[in-house]
Design a protein around this motif. Structure first.
Motif, short mmCIF file in Angstrom:
data_model
loop_
_atom_site.label_atom_id
_atom_site.label_comp_id
_atom_site.label_asym_id
_atom_site.label_seq_id
_atom_site.Cartn_x
_atom_site.Cartn_y
_atom_site.Cartn_z
N UNK A 97 0.85 -1.19 0.00
CA UNK A 97 0.00 0.00 0.00
C UNK A 97 0.88 1.24 0.00
N UNK A 98 0.31 2.35 -0.41
CA UNK A 98 1.06 3.61 -0.50
C UNK A 98 1.49 4.05 0.90
N UNK A 99 2.73 4.51 1.02
CA UNK A 99 3.23 4.93 2.32
C UNK A 99 2.51 6.16 2.84
N UNK A 100 1.89 6.92 1.96
CA UNK A 100 1.16 8.10 2.39
C UNK A 100 -0.32 7.91 2.07
N UNK A 101 -1.19 7.92 3.10
CA UNK A 101 -2.62 7.78 2.80
C UNK A 101 -3.18 8.98 2.05
N UNK A 102 -2.52 10.11 2.18
CA UNK A 102 -2.96 11.34 1.52
C UNK A 102 -1.74 12.03 0.90
N UNK A 103 -1.72 12.12 -0.41
CA UNK A 103 -0.62 12.81 -1.09
C UNK A 103 0.44 11.86 -1.62
N UNK A 104 1.60 12.44 -1.93
CA UNK A 104 2.68 11.72 -2.61
C UNK A 104 3.37 10.76 -1.63
N UNK A 105 3.56 9.54 -2.07
CA UNK A 105 4.25 8.53 -1.28
C UNK A 105 4.94 7.53 -2.19
N UNK A 106 5.19 6.33 -1.70
CA UNK A 106 5.82 5.29 -2.51
C UNK A 106 5.28 3.93 -2.10
N UNK A 107 5.39 2.97 -3.00
CA UNK A 107 5.03 1.59 -2.74
C UNK A 107 6.11 0.70 -3.31
N UNK A 108 6.21 -0.53 -2.83
CA UNK A 108 7.26 -1.41 -3.31
C UNK A 108 6.76 -2.86 -3.36
N UNK A 109 7.50 -3.67 -4.10
CA UNK A 109 7.24 -5.10 -4.18
C UNK A 109 8.57 -5.83 -4.20
N UNK A 110 8.54 -7.13 -3.91
CA UNK A 110 9.78 -7.89 -3.83
C UNK A 110 9.55 -9.30 -4.36
N UNK A 111 10.66 -10.00 -4.59
CA UNK A 111 10.62 -11.40 -5.00
C UNK A 111 11.75 -12.14 -4.32
N UNK A 112 11.63 -13.45 -4.25
CA UNK A 112 12.58 -14.26 -3.52
C UNK A 112 13.51 -15.02 -4.49
N UNK A 132 6.56 5.48 -7.29
CA UNK A 132 5.79 6.51 -6.63
C UNK A 132 4.30 6.21 -6.67
N UNK A 133 3.57 6.84 -5.75
CA UNK A 133 2.12 6.68 -5.69
C UNK A 133 1.52 7.94 -5.07
N UNK A 134 0.23 8.06 -5.20
CA UNK A 134 -0.48 9.21 -4.63
C UNK A 134 -1.66 8.68 -3.83
N UNK A 135 -1.54 8.79 -2.50
CA UNK A 135 -2.60 8.29 -1.64
C UNK A 135 -3.84 9.17 -1.68
#
Length: 262
Positions: A97-112, A132-135
Motif C-alpha cells: 500500500x502507498x506509504x502516504x494515505x494522503x498525497x505523494x508517497x511510494x510503494x514497493x514489491x519484492x521477489x525471492x 511513486x504513488x499518490x494516496x
C-alpha cells in the motif's frame, strides 16, 4: 679420467644447465588453478579474495569478473563454467500500500531467490522494486481541513440570561477532547502568550464544543492519527503550523490553558 674427459664432462654439465634454464623460461609451467581451491572453487561477480597462485607464484582469479579483466586461472573455463549455476528468482509479489494515505508517497514489491548462483553463475537480478504513488484514501478529505483554534478563555458554553422562553434552544451536543502533538509552529505564534505555548513536540489538548461542530458532529480539522494535519490560530495573524493526532476522548473537558476548535 684424463684432462680431455674432465673437460667434456664439465662442458656437458654447463650445456644441460643452460637448456634447463631456457626450457623453464620458454615453456609455461602448469598453473595450480581453480581446481586447487577449497569450496567454493569459483565465485560469482567480482571477488578479489577468490584467487589462487600458479606454480610461478603469480596470482590468477576464479571469480566471474576475471573473464572481463583477462586474469582467470588456466582451468577456469573447465572448472567454473562447467559447474556454473545461474541465479533463479521467483515471481514478483503484490505491490504494498502507498506509504502516504494522503498525497505523494511510494510503494514497493519484492521477489525471492529460488536458486542462488554458484560457481560463477549469473548473479541475481534486482529483488526489490519501488515506484511513486499518490494516496487518496477516504480519510484524505478531513486531512485537508485546516483547524482554526482559539485559547480556552473563549469558552462559549454558557447560559444566556437574556434568552426568552419562546426562543428556540439550539441542540447541545456532547463535547470531546483531542490530544495532538505539535510538529511545526510559525514564528508569528510567539506574539501571544497562549499561542507561544504551541511549540514543537508539545502535546496539546483541543476541545471541540457543540457550537463549533459541523453537521457531522465533529469539529473541522480535528486531525488524523499518524498523519500530519494543519492548524491556524484565529486571533493571531500568521500563526499556523501542523500537528498529529494522538488520541481523543468523548464527553470530556480539556484542562486550563488549552485550546478550542472554532
Amino acid at each position: 679420467m684424463g684432462a680431455h674427459g674432465w673437460s667434456s664432462a664439465r662442458l656437458g654439465f654447463i650445456v644441460c644447465g643452460y637448456l634447463a634454464f631456457y626450457c623453464g623460461e620458454l615453456v609455461p609451467q602448469a598453473a595450480a588453478g581453480c581446481r586447487e581451491r577449497e569450496n567454493p572453487k569459483c565465485c560469482t561477480g567480482r571477488n578479489n579474495e577468490c584467487f589462487e597462485y600458479t606454480k610461478r607464484k603469480t596470482v590468477c582469479y576464479c571469480d566471474a569478473y576475471c573473464q572481463k579483466t583477462g586474469d582467470c586461472c588456466e582451468d577456469y573455463q573447465g572448472v567454473c563454467q562447467g559447474l556454473a549455476i545461474d541465479c533463479v528468482v521467483g515471481p514478483w509479489g503484490p505491490w504494498s500500500s502507498c506509504t502516504s494515505p494522503c498525497g505523494v508517497g511510494s510503494k514497493e514489491r519484492s521477489r525471492q531467490v529460488s536458486v542462488p548462483p554458484r560457481n560463477g553463475g549469473t548473479p541475481c537480478p534486482d529483488l526489490r522494486q519501488r515506484r511513486g504513488c499518490y494516496g487518496n484514501d477516504a480519510v484524505c478529505s478531513p486531512a485537508k481541513e485546516v483547524a482554526k483554534i482559539l485559547p480556552d478563555s473563549f469558552k462559549r458554553n454558557f447560559k444566556d440570561p437574556w434568552r426568552r422562553p419562546h426562543m428556540l434552544m439550539k441542540e447541545e451536543k456532547a463535547s470531546y477532547c483531542v490530544y495532538l502533538q505539535v510538529k511545526q509552529a510559525s514564528a508569528a505564534c510567539k506574539v501571544k502568550v497562549w499561542s507561544a505555548q504551541l511549540v514543537r513536540e508539545r502535546l496539546v489538548c483541543a476541545e471541540c464544543q457543540s457550537d463549533a461542530m459541523a453537521k457531522s458532529d465533529r469539529c473541522g480539522g480535528d486531525g488524523l492519527e499518524r498523519s500530519r494535519t494543519f492548524w491556524a490560530a484565529a486571533s493571531v495573524p500568521g500563526c499556523h503550523g501542523s500537528w498529529v493526532r494522538e488520541s481523543s476522548v468523548q464527553g470530556c473537558r480539556c484542562p486550563p490553558y488549552s485550546v478550542l476548535f472554532v
